[in-house]
Scaffold this motif. Structure first.
Motif, short mmCIF file in Angstrom:
data_model
loop_
_atom_site.label_atom_id
_atom_site.label_comp_id
_atom_site.label_asym_id
_atom_site.label_seq_id
_atom_site.Cartn_x
_atom_site.Cartn_y
_atom_site.Cartn_z
N ASN A 118 -7.57 9.10 -0.95
CA ASN A 118 -6.68 7.66 -1.21
C ASN A 118 -6.09 7.24 0.01
OD1 ASN A 118 -5.17 5.63 -2.85
ND2 ASN A 118 -3.39 7.19 -1.79
N LEU B 270 0.97 -1.05 -0.02
CA LEU B 270 0.06 -0.20 0.01
C LEU B 270 0.95 1.16 -0.06
CD1 LEU B 270 -2.83 -1.09 2.54
CD2 LEU B 270 -2.96 -1.44 0.22
N LYS C 44 -7.13 3.56 1.99
CA LYS C 44 -6.17 2.61 2.16
C LYS C 44 -6.02 2.23 3.89
CE LYS C 44 -3.42 2.99 -1.86
NZ LYS C 44 -1.94 3.07 -2.48
#
Length: 247
Positions: free
Chosen positions: A198, A163, A202
């Motif tokens: 984003n 990630l 995540k």
């Protein structure tokens, strides 16, 4: 499973752990370069203007240089609590039960410009060094870390979910890692990569993967874990996933 998280520029202050001891950190093979970079940051901190320039900081961020000056003597805290910001807010470690925290400590690791990679429970001090920084007298961090960090991550021996942001992914490639792209889908089915939220998405995904009772060992199991947490993961390739969000 190992979930690789990006670090954050912001760090929690203080800590109640002893001073930095590299031998207490996971991935001990990285210690020679960790020591070299830590010593370089401490030495650089003696010249505040040079530190500000090398680290891309403003005069108002002189306290970040002071943090670097105290790298070897400052108190530490677990990495998962040291890093702060949007992703870590969404991860919400404080909301984990004892059992969930134990699983998260086994599964989560954080990329670091200074330490290469650390496990969630590794005790680290506050510091300032970004993946795109170049220290005087050194090459780029990418040129320093790649030959050292890539073999270590390649030898993890379990499913890796990457990630990391682009800057930190560039410090070391991980062959066979599963990558996740956060996308938004409009009513017509058109998709575009999410930038603003984003990190939050995540962080939520990392929390689901870190705390699930089952051990995800395949891409299909990752998709199932996300679905149980109300998130949609879709395959975009053999090892590429899209985390699909609404408009």
């Amino acid at each position: 499973m190992l979930v690789l998280l990006p670090p954050s520029e912001t760090k929690a202050t203080g800590g109640d752990g002893p001073a930095l001891d590299l031998d207490t950190l996971a991935f001990g093979e990285l210690n020679p370069l960790r020591r070299k970079l830590a010593d370089a940051l401490v030495d650089l901190a003696a010249d505040v203007p040079a530190s500000l320039a090398a680290l891309g900081l403003s005069e108002r961020q002189r306290d970040e240089v002071e943090r670097n000056a105290r790298l070897w003597t400052a108190p530490t805290m677990p990495a998962l609590r040291r890093y702060t910001g949007v992703l870590y807010d969404a991860l919400d470690v404080d909301g984990f039960s004892a059992a969930q925290l134990a699983r998260a400590q086994r599964r989560l690791a954080v990329a670091s410009a200074l330490f290469g990679v650390v496990r969630a429970a590794d005790p680290i001090p506050a510091y300032r060094l970004s993946g795109g920084s170049t220290l005087p007298g050194f090459g780029t961090l990418r040129s320093l870390w790649r030959p050292v960090l890539e073999p270590v991550l390649a030898d993890v021996g379990e499913l890796v979910v990457d990630l990391r942001s682009g800057t930190y992914a560039a410090l070391a490639r991980v062959p066979g890692a599963v990558t996740v792209r956060v996308v938004t889908e409009d009513s017509a089915g058109r998709r575009k990569t999410v930038s603003h939220h984003n990190k939050a998405y995540k962080g939520r995904l990392a929390a689901a993967l870190a705390t699930t009772r089952t051990e995800p060992s395949t891409v299909d199991k990752l998709v199932s874990v996300a679905a149980r947490s109300g998130m949609t993961l879709e395959r975009e390739g053999e090892r590429e996933l899209a985390l699909v969000t609404g408009p």
